[in-house]
Design a protein around this motif. Structure first.
Motif, PDB file in Angstrom:
ATOM      1  N   VAL A  23       1.010  -1.227   0.064  1.00 15.05           N
ATOM      2  CA  VAL A  23       0.221  -0.127  -0.053  1.00 15.05           C
ATOM      3  C   VAL A  23       1.041   1.217   0.105  1.00 15.05           C
ATOM      4  N   ALA A  24       0.732   2.057  -1.122  1.00 12.78           N
ATOM      5  CA  ALA A  24       1.742   3.152  -1.037  1.00 12.78           C
ATOM      6  C   ALA A  24       1.671   4.065   0.207  1.00 12.78           C
ATOM      7  N   THR A  25       0.375   4.545   0.687  1.00 10.10           N
ATOM      8  CA  THR A  25       0.396   5.013   1.960  1.00 10.10           C
ATOM      9  C   THR A  25      -1.000   4.719   2.607  1.00 10.10           C
ATOM     10  N   ARG A  26      -1.023   4.252   3.713  1.00 17.19           N
ATOM     11  CA  ARG A  26      -2.047   4.001   4.485  1.00 17.19           C
ATOM     12  C   ARG A  26      -2.325   5.195   5.412  1.00 17.19           C
ATOM     13  N   ILE A  45       3.775   3.758   4.940  1.00 17.35           N
ATOM     14  CA  ILE A  45       4.199   2.955   3.469  1.00 17.35           C
ATOM     15  C   ILE A  45       3.937   1.441   3.903  1.00 17.35           C
ATOM     16  N   VAL A  46       3.105   0.494   3.484  1.00 17.63           N
ATOM     17  CA  VAL A  46       2.996  -0.882   3.956  1.00 17.63           C
ATOM     18  C   VAL A  46       3.740  -1.854   2.963  1.00 17.63           C
ATOM     19  N   VAL A  47       4.816  -2.369   3.419  1.00 13.93           N
ATOM     20  CA  VAL A  47       5.760  -3.359   2.596  1.00 13.93           C
ATOM     21  C   VAL A  47       5.503  -4.732   2.998  1.00 13.93           C
ATOM     22  N   SER A  48       5.575  -5.562   1.959  1.00  9.95           N
ATOM     23  CA  SER A  48       5.583  -7.103   2.094  1.00  9.95           C
ATOM     24  C   SER A  48       6.670  -7.598   1.642  1.00  9.95           C
ATOM     25  N   GLY A  49       7.233  -8.965   2.185  1.00 11.16           N
ATOM     26  CA  GLY A  49       8.222  -9.488   1.814  1.00 11.16           C
ATOM     27  C   GLY A  49       8.439 -10.925   2.171  1.00 11.16           C
ATOM     28  N   ASP A  67      16.417   3.279  -7.102  1.00 16.62           N
ATOM     29  CA  ASP A  67      17.597   4.106  -7.479  1.00 16.62           C
ATOM     30  C   ASP A  67      18.502   4.471  -6.265  1.00 16.62           C
ATOM     31  N   ASP A  68      18.462   3.600  -5.217  1.00 14.26           N
ATOM     32  CA  ASP A  68      19.224   3.776  -4.067  1.00 14.26           C
ATOM     33  C   ASP A  68      18.962   5.340  -3.336  1.00 14.26           C
ATOM     34  N   GLU A  69      17.674   5.618  -3.552  1.00 20.79           N
ATOM     35  CA  GLU A  69      17.051   7.071  -2.738  1.00 20.79           C
ATOM     36  C   GLU A  69      16.326   6.630  -1.658  1.00 20.79           C
ATOM     37  N   VAL A  70      16.689   7.441  -0.590  1.00 24.48           N
ATOM     38  CA  VAL A  70      15.821   6.961   0.816  1.00 24.48           C
ATOM     39  C   VAL A  70      14.474   7.340   0.739  1.00 24.48           C
ATOM     40  N   VAL A  71      13.689   6.146   1.033  1.00 25.46           N
ATOM     41  CA  VAL A  71      12.147   6.381   0.959  1.00 25.46           C
ATOM     42  C   VAL A  71      11.781   6.569   2.227  1.00 25.46           C
ATOM     43  N   GLY A  72      12.322   6.208   3.250  1.00 31.56           N
ATOM     44  CA  GLY A  72      11.685   6.409   4.687  1.00 31.56           C
ATOM     45  C   GLY A  72      12.448   5.705   5.600  1.00 31.56           C
ATOM     46  N   THR A  73      11.921   5.254   6.958  1.00 36.90           N
ATOM     47  CA  THR A  73      12.367   4.175   7.870  1.00 36.90           C
ATOM     48  C   THR A  73      11.549   3.564   8.449  1.00 36.90           C
ATOM     49  N   ILE A  74      12.072   2.289   8.773  1.00 37.61           N
ATOM     50  CA  ILE A  74      11.272   1.334   9.332  1.00 37.61           C
ATOM     51  C   ILE A  74      10.600   1.646  10.885  1.00 37.61           C
ATOM     52  N   VAL A  75       9.125   1.693  10.995  1.00 29.86           N
ATOM     53  CA  VAL A  75       8.630   1.992  12.379  1.00 29.86           C
ATOM     54  C   VAL A  75       8.108   0.989  13.018  1.00 29.86           C
ATOM     55  N   GLY A  76       7.861  -0.322  12.384  1.00 28.98           N
ATOM     56  CA  GLY A  76       7.247  -1.567  12.912  1.00 28.98           C
ATOM     57  C   GLY A  76       6.697  -2.422  11.942  1.00 28.98           C
ATOM     58  N   GLY A  77       6.030  -3.362  12.413  1.00 28.67           N
ATOM     59  CA  GLY A  77       5.490  -4.454  11.517  1.00 28.67           C
ATOM     60  C   GLY A  77       4.582  -5.268  12.143  1.00 28.67           C
ATOM     61  N   LYS A  78       3.805  -6.217  11.432  1.00 30.29           N
ATOM     62  CA  LYS A  78       3.114  -7.360  12.113  1.00 30.29           C
ATOM     63  C   LYS A  78       3.915  -8.293  12.613  1.00 30.29           C
ATOM     64  N   ARG A  79       3.666  -8.851  13.676  1.00 33.69           N
ATOM     65  CA  ARG A  79       4.542  -9.892  14.290  1.00 33.69           C
ATOM     66  C   ARG A  79       4.561 -11.121  13.144  1.00 33.69           C
ATOM     67  N   SER A  80       3.557 -11.240  12.603  1.00 33.92           N
ATOM     68  CA  SER A  80       3.741 -12.467  11.636  1.00 33.92           C
ATOM     69  C   SER A  80       4.791 -12.220  10.457  1.00 33.92           C
ATOM     70  N   SER A  82       4.106 -10.429   7.901  1.00 33.70           N
ATOM     71  CA  SER A  82       3.473 -10.239   6.614  1.00 33.70           C
ATOM     72  C   SER A  82       3.489  -8.916   6.022  1.00 33.70           C
ATOM     73  N   GLU A  83       3.558  -7.868   7.114  1.00 35.37           N
ATOM     74  CA  GLU A  83       3.280  -6.217   6.782  1.00 35.37           C
ATOM     75  C   GLU A  83       4.679  -5.616   7.534  1.00 35.37           C
ATOM     76  N   SER A  84       5.296  -4.613   6.887  1.00 38.54           N
ATOM     77  CA  SER A  84       6.314  -3.808   7.799  1.00 38.54           C
ATOM     78  C   SER A  84       5.793  -2.638   7.338  1.00 38.54           C
ATOM     79  N   TYR A  85       5.989  -1.526   8.393  1.00 43.02           N
ATOM     80  CA  TYR A  85       5.582  -0.041   8.059  1.00 43.02           C
ATOM     81  C   TYR A  85       6.755   0.966   8.003  1.00 43.02           C
ATOM     82  N   VAL A  86       6.618   1.519   7.116  1.00 49.70           N
ATOM     83  CA  VAL A  86       7.568   2.613   6.778  1.00 49.70           C
ATOM     84  C   VAL A  86       7.072   4.026   6.781  1.00 49.70           C
ATOM     85  N   LEU A  87       7.770   4.796   7.700  1.00 50.89           N
ATOM     86  CA  LEU A  87       7.333   6.234   7.644  1.00 50.89           C
ATOM     87  C   LEU A  87       8.162   6.953   6.199  1.00 50.89           C
ATOM     88  N   PRO A  88       7.378   7.827   5.578  1.00 47.38           N
ATOM     89  CA  PRO A  88       8.179   8.558   4.481  1.00 47.38           C
ATOM     90  C   PRO A  88       9.131   9.516   4.909  1.00 47.38           C
TER      91      PRO A  88
END
Length: 109
Positions: A23-26, A45-49, A67-80, A82-88
């Motif tokens: 999800v580009a931005t929740r 930003i919601v990231v899966s992997g 392009d090696d541009e900084v998009v954001g920083t990791i702030v958390g994610g689901k314990r499972s 399945s999702e990681s949360y990135v602050l722009p």
């Protein structure tokens, strides 16, 4: 979605971890902090992997695009994992520059 990556420094996960923007931005995400309190982050930003894009202990890690541009920083994610949360990064840079300017002008008065 767009491909993102972060460099993990945790034992057992050393190296580049790939993920895909889910999800580009929740509008907001309620995240449980390590001290068990909760906070709400706006516009994450919601990231899966697979493996998980981030795990406990990787909060604050930088996330970059193809392009090696900084998009954001990791702030958390689901314990499972399945999702990681990135602050722009852009709103953070703007806020830091606003604070820096305020400090500069207050000191020079």
């Amino acid at each position: 979605g767009d491909r993102l990556r972060q460099v993990s420094r945790l034992s057992g996960r050393l190296g580049v971890i790939q993920g895909t923007v889910k999800v580009a931005t929740r509008s907001s995400e309620d995240i449980k902090l390590p001290d068990r309190t909760r906070t709400n982050y706006a516009n994450v930003i919601v990231v899966s992997g697979s493996p998980a894009f981030s795990v406990s202990g990787e909060s604050g890690g930088l996330v970059v695009n193809a392009d090696d541009e900084v998009v954001g920083t990791i702030v958390g994610g689901k314990r499972s994992g399945s999702e990681s949360y990135v602050l722009p990064i852009q709103p953070m840079i703007k806020r830091l520059s606003d604070v820096s300017l305020n400090l500069f002008f207050k000191e020079s008065e």
